[in-house]
Design a protein around this motif. Structure first.
Motif, short mmCIF file in Angstrom:
data_model
loop_
_atom_site.label_atom_id
_atom_site.label_comp_id
_atom_site.label_asym_id
_atom_site.label_seq_id
_atom_site.Cartn_x
_atom_site.Cartn_y
_atom_site.Cartn_z
N GLN A 81 -11.35 -51.36 -25.63
CA GLN A 81 -12.03 -50.54 -24.62
C GLN A 81 -12.32 -49.15 -25.17
OE1 GLN A 81 -9.98 -50.30 -20.87
NE2 GLN A 81 -11.55 -51.56 -19.94
N GLY A 82 -13.49 -48.64 -24.81
CA GLY A 82 -13.81 -47.27 -25.19
C GLY A 82 -14.47 -47.12 -26.54
N VAL A 83 -14.73 -48.25 -27.20
CA VAL A 83 -15.40 -48.16 -28.51
C VAL A 83 -16.85 -47.71 -28.31
CG1 VAL A 83 -16.31 -49.55 -30.41
CG2 VAL A 83 -13.95 -49.83 -29.68
N ASP A 84 -17.27 -46.76 -29.12
CA ASP A 84 -18.65 -46.27 -29.05
C ASP A 84 -19.56 -47.24 -29.80
OD1 ASP A 84 -21.07 -45.02 -29.34
OD2 ASP A 84 -20.22 -43.05 -29.81
N VAL A 85 -20.33 -48.02 -29.04
CA VAL A 85 -21.13 -49.07 -29.64
C VAL A 85 -22.23 -48.50 -30.53
CG1 VAL A 85 -22.60 -51.07 -29.14
CG2 VAL A 85 -20.59 -50.64 -27.75
N VAL A 86 -22.72 -47.32 -30.16
CA VAL A 86 -23.77 -46.70 -30.98
C VAL A 86 -23.22 -46.36 -32.36
CG1 VAL A 86 -25.36 -44.75 -31.19
CG2 VAL A 86 -25.02 -45.85 -28.97
N ARG A 87 -22.00 -45.81 -32.37
CA ARG A 87 -21.35 -45.49 -33.66
C ARG A 87 -21.06 -46.77 -34.46
NH1 ARG A 87 -22.97 -41.15 -34.91
NH2 ARG A 87 -22.65 -39.46 -33.46
N LEU A 88 -20.66 -47.80 -33.71
CA LEU A 88 -20.38 -49.08 -34.38
C LEU A 88 -21.63 -49.59 -35.10
CD1 LEU A 88 -18.65 -51.71 -34.85
CD2 LEU A 88 -19.66 -52.57 -32.73
N ARG A 89 -22.76 -49.51 -34.39
CA ARG A 89 -24.00 -50.05 -34.97
C ARG A 89 -24.54 -49.16 -36.09
NH1 ARG A 89 -26.10 -51.84 -29.15
NH2 ARG A 89 -24.57 -53.50 -28.83
N GLU A 90 -24.06 -47.93 -36.10
CA GLU A 90 -24.38 -47.05 -37.23
C GLU A 90 -23.68 -47.60 -38.49
OE1 GLU A 90 -23.86 -42.94 -35.90
OE2 GLU A 90 -23.40 -42.47 -37.99
N LYS A 91 -22.49 -48.11 -38.24
CA LYS A 91 -21.68 -48.62 -39.34
C LYS A 91 -22.10 -50.04 -39.74
CE LYS A 91 -16.70 -48.45 -40.25
NZ LYS A 91 -15.40 -48.16 -39.66
N VAL A 92 -22.62 -50.77 -38.76
CA VAL A 92 -22.98 -52.18 -39.00
C VAL A 92 -24.48 -52.36 -38.73
CG1 VAL A 92 -22.41 -54.58 -38.51
CG2 VAL A 92 -20.69 -52.80 -38.13
N GLY A 93 -25.26 -52.33 -39.79
CA GLY A 93 -26.71 -52.46 -39.63
C GLY A 93 -27.13 -53.91 -39.53
N MET A 94 -28.38 -54.12 -39.08
CA MET A 94 -28.82 -55.51 -38.91
C MET A 94 -30.28 -55.67 -39.33
SD MET A 94 -27.94 -57.90 -35.72
CE MET A 94 -27.97 -59.65 -35.89
N VAL A 95 -30.54 -56.81 -39.94
CA VAL A 95 -31.91 -57.16 -40.33
C VAL A 95 -32.18 -58.54 -39.72
CG1 VAL A 95 -33.42 -57.68 -42.27
CG2 VAL A 95 -31.71 -55.88 -42.49
N PHE A 96 -33.36 -58.66 -39.11
CA PHE A 96 -33.63 -59.88 -38.35
C PHE A 96 -34.54 -60.85 -39.11
CE2 PHE A 96 -32.46 -56.51 -35.53
CZ PHE A 96 -31.58 -57.10 -34.65
N GLN A 97 -34.71 -62.01 -38.46
CA GLN A 97 -35.50 -63.08 -39.06
C GLN A 97 -36.94 -62.64 -39.32
OE1 GLN A 97 -35.31 -66.49 -36.55
NE2 GLN A 97 -36.54 -67.76 -37.90
N LYS A 98 -37.53 -62.07 -38.28
CA LYS A 98 -38.92 -61.63 -38.42
C LYS A 98 -38.90 -60.14 -38.67
CE LYS A 98 -43.24 -62.36 -36.12
NZ LYS A 98 -43.80 -61.89 -34.87
N PRO A 99 -39.61 -59.68 -39.72
CA PRO A 99 -39.63 -58.24 -39.96
C PRO A 99 -40.13 -57.52 -38.70
CG PRO A 99 -40.80 -59.43 -41.71
CD PRO A 99 -40.47 -60.43 -40.65
N ASN A 100 -39.43 -56.48 -38.30
CA ASN A 100 -39.83 -55.79 -37.05
C ASN A 100 -39.92 -54.28 -37.24
OD1 ASN A 100 -37.13 -55.46 -37.48
ND2 ASN A 100 -36.49 -55.82 -35.36
N PRO A 101 -40.83 -53.85 -38.14
CA PRO A 101 -40.95 -52.40 -38.30
C PRO A 101 -41.44 -51.75 -37.00
CG PRO A 101 -42.74 -53.56 -39.45
CD PRO A 101 -41.81 -54.60 -38.94
N PHE A 102 -41.06 -50.48 -36.82
CA PHE A 102 -41.57 -49.75 -35.66
C PHE A 102 -43.07 -49.52 -35.87
CE2 PHE A 102 -37.19 -47.62 -35.99
CZ PHE A 102 -36.61 -48.56 -35.17
N PRO A 103 -43.81 -49.40 -34.77
CA PRO A 103 -45.25 -49.10 -34.93
C PRO A 103 -45.45 -47.63 -35.31
CG PRO A 103 -44.67 -49.30 -32.61
CD PRO A 103 -43.42 -49.57 -33.39
N LYS A 104 -44.88 -47.29 -36.43
CA LYS A 104 -44.92 -45.91 -36.91
C LYS A 104 -45.23 -45.94 -38.40
CE LYS A 104 -41.20 -44.15 -33.91
NZ LYS A 104 -41.75 -42.88 -33.45
N SER A 105 -45.32 -44.75 -39.00
CA SER A 105 -45.58 -44.70 -40.44
C SER A 105 -44.38 -45.24 -41.20
CB SER A 105 -45.85 -43.26 -40.88
OG SER A 105 -44.65 -42.52 -40.80
#
Lengths: 258, 223
Positions: free
Chosen positions: A82-106
């Motif tokens: 309980q109380g784990v900061d999920v945002v910090r967790l995901r900073e530590k654990v990155g993810m790459v998905f099946q289909k490339p999903n770049p942001f619609p940005k440069s």
């Protein structure tokens, strides 16, 4: 085969059960993922390998009906406490998905976005360095350095996937989760990603879900075989593909399943 | 859980390779027997037939090589299928060598006299030949039945073949010691004994590869 004899467990799964509503998707998963190694998770569709992958950065939290019990420790710390900061967790654990999903940005902004929102870069110069280093680590820099302001979506599929890997790297994760990262790519782009995975493992711990046995055999040091929500066998990749202990593993990897 | 592949043609390809090894093994076993008969009976007329049989064995080897290469390219075999591909490749190589040695032995009798060779010498050579024939039969049975027990027995039996080789060589040397004009004949017969021992070594390697095929490991020498 070279094996690191001083292995250190980066991720430990203890008695993990996952339910989607009343349906149990994972049954009592116990395993260890070692630091600076590539761990492949294989198994037929619906076996729970992606569900397990998504437990490692709590991506399943976003599914309302998903309930998880048991513990997943990263560096000895239970991420489901309980109380784990999920945002910090995901900073530590990155993810790459099946289909490339770049942001619609440069291309530049795709990489800069994470360090910006996580407050990693203090100024523009630092941000430029992060973008350059991340793209270099993802083996994409030479191909895009002259067009950083062009949209990321304009790149080829393989380049987009490497852009997504660069994006994941940009916030200094320790673990990178990859969910079938090459299934939408041609063999050359796949080879580039596999080469990249190999070079990244000295800095990161990588977990890859793949449907390609050959890919698991090529890129990973350890392989886990899932079936109907259970971890059937986990061992050195070499052992799994030459002489697995479990008949079910052998039947699956040799194409006898069914 | 089924033992068949989802892709039926994969099973067919493996069956074809398996059958080819069985046929090649059976031909090699017969060739070894014919070669021993030719030697112990000094039957020089059978040598040409033996040379022809050896050619058939060589063709099997080439065909099995080709089939395994195709299998590796098409199927990227793993686990038991990979072990079958690798061990089959090695087994066919050893069978071919056994065929070559048996053929070589048969040809060695051509310059020999037909009736004044000492019976003790021919008897010790016959015993050596019988031990090697027993060994190849057991080795091929271990492949057919996928039996690690039989494979280990073959490895153990090699010691007996080595002992019988020593006895046979001693008999040939005694024959040579009796009269120096026996030198050419005795040299040929020394080769025959040594070739039989080497055939035994190849048969042992076959058994070791059968053991590997079944268990994923090689038998320990002290088992």
């Amino acid at each position: 085969m070279e094996l690191n004899m001083n292995r250190e467990a980066k991720v430990i799964s203890k008695n993990v059960d996952v339910f989607y509503g009343n349906k149990q998707a994972l049954f009592d998963i116990n395993l260890e993922i070692f630091k600076n190694e590539v761990t492949a998770l294989i198994g037929p569709s619906g076996c729970g390998k992606s569900t397990f992958l998504r437990c490692i950065n709590r991506m399943n939290d976003v599914i309302d009906i998903c309930k998880i019990s048991g513990e997943i420790e990263i560096d000895g710390f239970n991420i489901y406490k309980q109380g784990v900061d999920v945002v910090r967790l995901r900073e530590k654990v990155g993810m790459v998905f099946q289909k490339p999903n770049p942001f619609p940005k440069s291309i530049y902004d795709n990489i800069a976005y994470g360090p910006n929102i996580h407050g990693i870069a203090q100024n523009k110069q630092e941000l430029d360095e992060i973008v350059e280093n991340s793209l270099k680590k993802a083996a994409l820099w030479n191909e895009v350095k002259d067009r950083l302001n062009e949209p990321g979506t304009g790149l080829s599929g393989g380049q987009q996937q490497r852009l997504c890997i660069a994006r994941a790297i940009s916030i200094n994760p320790e673990i990178i989760l990859m969910d079938e990262p090459c299934s939408a790519l041609d063999p050359i782009a796949t080879a580039k990603i596999e080469e990249l995975i190999d070079s990244l493992k000295s800095s990161y711990t990588i977990v890859i879900v793949t449907h390609s046995m050959a890919q698991a055999a090529r890129v990973s040091q350890r392989t886990g075989f899932f079936h109907l929500g259970k971890l059937i066998e986990m061992d050195e990749t070499d052992k799994i593909f030459k002489n697995p202990n479990n008949k079910m593993t052998q039947d699956y990897i040799t194409g006898r399943f069914g | 859980m089924s033992d068949d592949h989802i892709v039926k043609s994969y099973d067919e390809e493996l069956h074809i390779i398996n059958d080819a090894i069985v046929q090649m093994g059976s031909l090699t076993e017969s060739l070894l027997e014919d070669s021993m008969n030719a030697i112990t009976k000094m039957d020089k007329d059978s040598v040409s037939k033996i040379v022809e049989s050896d050619k058939k064995i060589n063709k099997f080897r080439a065909s099995i090589d080709e089939q395994i290469m195709t299998l590796l390219v098409k199927r990227s075999p793993v686990a038991i299928d990979l072990r079958l591909a690798i061990s089959t490749l090695k087994i066919s190589q050893d069978l071919e060598r056994i065929g070559d040695l048996a053929k070589g032995n048969a040809k060695k009798i051509l310059p020999l006299p037909e009736d004044d060779l000492p019976p003790e010498m021919l008897n010790s050579m016959r015993r050596l030949g019988e031990a090697v024939q027993k060994q190849i039969k057991l080795s091929l049975d271990s492949y057919l039945e996928r039996s690690t027990e039989k494979a280990i027995q073959v490895v153990k039996d090699d010691e007996q073949v080595n002992d019988l080789t020593k006895i046979s060589i001693k008999e040939v040397l005694d024959f040579l010691a009796k009269d120096k004009k026996n030198l050419e004949f005795a040299t040929n017969l020394l080769f025959v004994s040594k070739n039989l021992e080497r055939a035994g070594d190849h048969i042992t390697r076959i058994a070791e590869n059968v053991y590997y095929l079944i268990s994923g490991d090689y038998p320990k020498k002290n088992k």
